[in-house]
Design an enzyme around this catalytic site. Structure first.
Site, mmCIF file in Angstrom:
data_model
loop_
_atom_site.group_PDB
_atom_site.id
_atom_site.type_symbol
_atom_site.label_atom_id
_atom_site.label_comp_id
_atom_site.label_asym_id
_atom_site.label_seq_id
_atom_site.Cartn_x
_atom_site.Cartn_y
_atom_site.Cartn_z
ATOM 1 C CE1 TYR A 112 -3.625 2.449 0.800
ATOM 2 C CE2 TYR A 112 -1.982 3.600 2.061
ATOM 3 C CZ TYR A 112 -3.343 3.670 1.456
ATOM 4 O OH TYR A 112 -4.181 4.591 1.768
ATOM 5 C CD GLU B 54 -6.028 4.406 -1.403
ATOM 6 O OE1 GLU B 54 -6.051 4.594 -0.473
ATOM 7 O OE2 GLU B 54 -7.070 4.193 -2.156
#
Ligand code: GDP
Ligand code: MN
Length: 388
Positions: free
Chosen positions: A108, A196
């Site tokens: 992530y 993101e």
């Protein structure tokens, strides 16, 4: 403003963040052709302004052009409901067809503005994939954070520290640190509020790639980001918000309660949301009408609130400083002439020209519920919404 995954990936590629090969399709036949060009094994991904697509059936891994066509056929023209969309879902008008990658690890990586620190913060975690919200809730220590001073940018040592934290192998270190630095360059250059990559994947053959991509942009910078503005897809946005914007009402945000609010001033509008909640109700929208002193704008704002089927009562709460309460009153009277307002309307006026405003309402003959202070107005609105 939000971008689609495919748009975010194009921008990332421009800034040197590696992404899988792929292309967008608006028809099943196009999806088939792209899949064939990519060698058959592909992922067909619904392009919507919402996450959680994987768990909602919006991501299909297939192994032939035939299957890609079928997958596209199942997705295109439908509405995808994910845990981020609400029950009505969002329309799937485009799919992204990408080479299927052999994923070894799902990491992530994101950059957001930390409002408390007043700085961009890079967040990175080894526990990427579809459950990052759960990781943040239960094991927040698994998410590394690094604050960035905009004047310095991402220093090499910081990018390396994050890359080590992601447990990248020695041979991926260079690619990983460059990717982090390049994502920050994109974030800054395009005035993002969020960038993101989830998952950031390490492939079986050792590449580091953005398998998913999300970019949100700060609307306050839209005046200097014309290319970004061109990415806007209003089909993904709330129809009432689109309509409000087209009428010059910039501060309307749809919410999911039942009390439609017309307020002046962002602070007072926020306070209205809080007070309604305290009194046991919920706002159907945020709307700061600002200091406009134009009854026609008031009519348009009321029109938008009135066309929201969730609205069971309206609350007009105006504290006039520069804004004149008589203009609001005039707008409210005109609105009743121009449209049918079926829900009860609670009005609280205070401040500039309140005597004139009250007089206009008194003489209008309209059945309004009047309140003399803020809390009383909220209580009456909550009660009215419950009754109707
Ligand atoms: P989201 O659920 O909306 O965040 O959509 P993502 O693009 O993140 O996809 C969800 C999941 O699908 C990812 O976490 C991966 O596990 C999987 N996925 C996405 N692309 C590929 C791919 O190319 N190959 C494989 N095997 N899985 C993929
Ligand atoms: Mn994702």
């Amino acid at each position: 403003m939000k971008a689609h995954e495919y748009q975010a990936k194009q921008l990332m590629a421009e800034f040197g963040v590696p992404v899988p090969r792929g292309s967008v399709a608006k028809t099943p036949a196009e999806a088939r052709k792209i899949a064939a060009d990519l060698g058959g094994k592909v992922v067909v991904k619904a392009q919507v302004h919402a996450g959680g697509r994987g768990k909602a059936g919006g991501i299909k891994v297939v192994s032939s052009p035939d299957e890609a066509e079928q997958a596209a056929k199942k997705l295109l023209g439908t509405r995808l409901v994910t845990h981020q969309t609400g029950p009505q879902g969002v329309p799937v008008n485009t799919v992204l067809v990408e080479e299927a990658i052999n994923i070894k690890r799902e990491l992530y990586l994101s950059i957001v503005i930390d409002g408390v620190a007043g700085l961009p913060v890079i967040m990175a975690s080894e526990a990427g994939g579809m459950d990052i919200e759960e990781v943040a809730r239960t094991t927040p220590e698994k998410i590394l954070k690094a604050y960035i001073y905009p004047g310095q940018g991402v220093r090499t040592y910081l990018a390396r520290k994050l890359a080590y934290g992601l447990n990248l192998a020695q041979e991926q270190m260079k690619a990983g640190t460059e990717l982090i630095a390049n994502l920050y360059k994109l974030f800054q250059a395009k005035d993002c509020s969020l960038a993101e990559i989830n998952p950031l994947v390490v492939t079986a053959d050792g590449r580091v790639l953005a398998a998913d991509a999300k970019l949100n942009f700060d609307d306050n910078a839209s005046y200097r980001q014309k290319a970004v503005e061109a990415l806007r897809d209003i089909a993904q946005e709330d129809p009432l918000e689109v309509e409000a914007k087209s009428k010059g009402i910039e501060n309307y945000i749809k919410l999911d309660g039942s009390i439609g609010c017309l307020v002046n001033g962002a602070g007072l509008a926020m306070a209205v949301l809080d007070l309604l909640k305290q009194e046991g109700g919920n706002a159907a929208n945020f709307l700061d009408i600002g200091t406009i002193n134009d009854p026609e704008r008031v009519v348009q704002a009321i029109g938008i609130i009135n066309s929201d089927p969730n609205v069971k009562a309206m609350l007009i709460n105006i504290f006039g400083g520069m804004a004149r309460t008589d203009v609001i009153a005039q707008g409210l009277v005109t609105a009743h002439k121009k449209m049918e307002i079926k829900v009860p309307v609670v009005v609280r006026l205070a401040g500039t020209n309140v005597a004139q405003g009250d007089k206009i309402l008194d003489e209008s003959g309209l059945k309004l519920i009047r309140a003399s202070n803020f809390r009383e107005a909220a209580q009456k609105a909550v009660a009215a919404a419950k009754k109707s």
